[in-house]
Write a protein that holds these residues in place. Structure first.
Motif, PDB file in Angstrom:
ATOM      1  N   THR A  37      41.546  43.618  41.564  1.00  0.00           N
ATOM      2  CA  THR A  37      41.079  42.232  41.535  1.00  0.00           C
ATOM      3  C   THR A  37      41.966  41.426  40.592  1.00  0.00           C
ATOM      4  OG1 THR A  37      39.540  42.756  39.751  1.00  0.00           O
ATOM      5  CG2 THR A  37      38.688  42.875  41.998  1.00  0.00           C
ATOM      6  N   GLU A  38      42.298  40.219  40.998  1.00  0.00           N
ATOM      7  CA  GLU A  38      43.148  39.369  40.184  1.00  0.00           C
ATOM      8  C   GLU A  38      42.287  38.548  39.232  1.00  0.00           C
ATOM      9  OE1 GLU A  38      45.642  36.996  42.580  1.00  0.00           O
ATOM     10  OE2 GLU A  38      46.579  38.690  43.608  1.00  0.00           O
ATOM     11  N   GLY A  39      42.533  38.713  37.945  1.00  0.00           N
ATOM     12  CA  GLY A  39      41.798  37.946  36.941  1.00  0.00           C
ATOM     13  C   GLY A  39      40.397  38.490  36.714  1.00  0.00           C
ATOM     14  N   ASN A  40      39.643  37.775  35.894  1.00  0.00           N
ATOM     15  CA  ASN A  40      38.280  38.144  35.557  1.00  0.00           C
ATOM     16  C   ASN A  40      37.324  37.325  36.417  1.00  0.00           C
ATOM     17  OD1 ASN A  40      35.805  38.647  34.430  1.00  0.00           O
ATOM     18  ND2 ASN A  40      36.491  38.443  32.311  1.00  0.00           N
ATOM     19  N   PRO A  41      36.498  37.968  37.273  1.00  0.00           N
ATOM     20  CA  PRO A  41      35.612  37.213  38.167  1.00  0.00           C
ATOM     21  C   PRO A  41      34.679  36.265  37.421  1.00  0.00           C
ATOM     22  CG  PRO A  41      35.702  39.523  38.820  1.00  0.00           C
ATOM     23  CD  PRO A  41      36.413  39.419  37.509  1.00  0.00           C
ATOM     24  N   ILE A  42      34.165  36.664  36.247  1.00  0.00           N
ATOM     25  CA  ILE A  42      33.241  35.799  35.504  1.00  0.00           C
ATOM     26  C   ILE A  42      33.964  34.569  34.970  1.00  0.00           C
ATOM     27  CG2 ILE A  42      33.544  36.937  33.271  1.00  0.00           C
ATOM     28  CD1 ILE A  42      30.260  35.578  34.733  1.00  0.00           C
ATOM     29  N   SER A  43      35.234  34.735  34.580  1.00  0.00           N
ATOM     30  CA  SER A  43      35.982  33.561  34.095  1.00  0.00           C
ATOM     31  C   SER A  43      36.247  32.582  35.241  1.00  0.00           C
ATOM     32  CB  SER A  43      37.301  33.992  33.441  1.00  0.00           C
ATOM     33  OG  SER A  43      38.197  34.524  34.391  1.00  0.00           O
ATOM     34  N   ASP A  44      36.379  33.093  36.461  1.00  0.00           N
ATOM     35  CA  ASP A  44      36.543  32.211  37.622  1.00  0.00           C
ATOM     36  C   ASP A  44      35.284  31.376  37.835  1.00  0.00           C
ATOM     37  OD1 ASP A  44      39.071  33.201  38.085  1.00  0.00           O
ATOM     38  OD2 ASP A  44      38.408  34.686  39.560  1.00  0.00           O
ATOM     39  N   GLN A  45      34.108  32.003  37.693  1.00  0.00           N
ATOM     40  CA  GLN A  45      32.849  31.278  37.861  1.00  0.00           C
ATOM     41  C   GLN A  45      32.670  30.234  36.757  1.00  0.00           C
ATOM     42  OE1 GLN A  45      29.381  33.826  38.871  1.00  0.00           O
ATOM     43  NE2 GLN A  45      30.835  35.505  38.963  1.00  0.00           N
ATOM     44  N   GLU A  48      34.842  27.209  37.429  1.00  0.00           N
ATOM     45  CA  GLU A  48      34.310  26.333  38.471  1.00  0.00           C
ATOM     46  C   GLU A  48      33.257  25.378  37.918  1.00  0.00           C
ATOM     47  OE1 GLU A  48      32.869  28.740  41.641  1.00  0.00           O
ATOM     48  OE2 GLU A  48      34.846  29.507  42.208  1.00  0.00           O
ATOM     49  N   ARG A  64      40.936  26.301  32.359  1.00  0.00           N
ATOM     50  CA  ARG A  64      41.092  27.731  32.659  1.00  0.00           C
ATOM     51  C   ARG A  64      41.195  28.571  31.387  1.00  0.00           C
ATOM     52  NH1 ARG A  64      40.064  31.866  35.791  1.00  0.00           N
ATOM     53  NH2 ARG A  64      40.524  30.585  37.625  1.00  0.00           N
ATOM     54  N   GLU A  68      38.426  31.467  30.201  1.00  0.00           N
ATOM     55  CA  GLU A  68      38.752  32.856  29.852  1.00  0.00           C
ATOM     56  C   GLU A  68      38.264  33.186  28.440  1.00  0.00           C
ATOM     57  OE1 GLU A  68      42.947  32.941  30.454  1.00  0.00           O
ATOM     58  OE2 GLU A  68      42.794  33.057  32.652  1.00  0.00           O
TER      59      GLU A  68
END
Length: 204
Positions: A37-45, A48, A64, A68
């Protein structure tokens, strides 16, 4: 070699274990590359939820990096453009207590967008260079203008302008942006909350 293994069960077991280790290691290595997986899924949420103003008021160079940092444990209350609404959403996402906005990073204000007084613009392009979301159109020694729908209201373009021709204008309130204002403490919500004298209470 086969004869030696057959005569020594311990060596046979050791060879079998090493072989299995190599096979499963290869499978796991392939899976880690194939399904990484690219990056941290929680940081993506988190990213957003943040307002994407890229203003840097939180102490980070953009939304961003702050997302993070929050994923790594940074407090969720350092975003003035997002205000209490963003803090509440982040608290719900991360299952933590909401915090009051950290005043050291600014205060929550009305949403705005940049407006260039075009007849005063000298075309220096300094505002274009300062805009983190490329919401300003123009060229050297030509009039500049702002794409309102792309402007995040970060006001980073105001200070570099040498002729001070950029205003931060409040966004018009629409059915999508209107929110219910919380009642002021002590305010009487309905008429019956207010005590009015009756005929019997009026002195002669």
């Amino acid at each position: 070699m086969i004869e030696l293994i057959s005569q020594h069960p311990f060596i046979a077991a050791l060879v079998a274990l090493v072989s299995l280790g190599i096979i499963f290691g290869a499978i796991l290595g392939f899976a880690s590359v194939k399904f990484a997986t690219e990056g941290n899924p929680i940081s993506d949420q988190i990213n957003e939820i943040l307002p994407q103003t890229q203003c840097g008021q939180c102490g980070f160079p953009g939304c961003r990096p702050y997302a993070e940092a929050i994923a790594d444990g940074e407090p969720i209350n350092k975003c003035p453009p997002g205000g209490e609404g963003v803090i509440a959403e982040l608290a719900t996402l991360l299952d933590v207590e909401p915090l009051p906005l950290d005043a050291e990073h600014g205060t929550e204000s009305v949403k705005t967008y940049a407006f260039i007084r075009e007849d005063e613009c000298i075309g220096c392009t300094k505002c274009i260079q300062a805009c983190p979301v490329d919401a300003i159109l123009g060229a050297a020694k030509q009039m500049h203008t702002v794409i309102t729908s792309e402007c995040t209201g970060c006001d980073l373009c105001v200070e570099p302008c040498p002729v001070d021709c950029i205003d931060m204008v409040p966004l018009p309130i629409t059915t999508q942006s209107w929110t219910w204002q919380k009642p002021v403490d002590g305010y009487q919500i309905i008429a019956t909350d207010k005590q009015t004298p009756t005929h019997g209470d009026v002195s002669a």
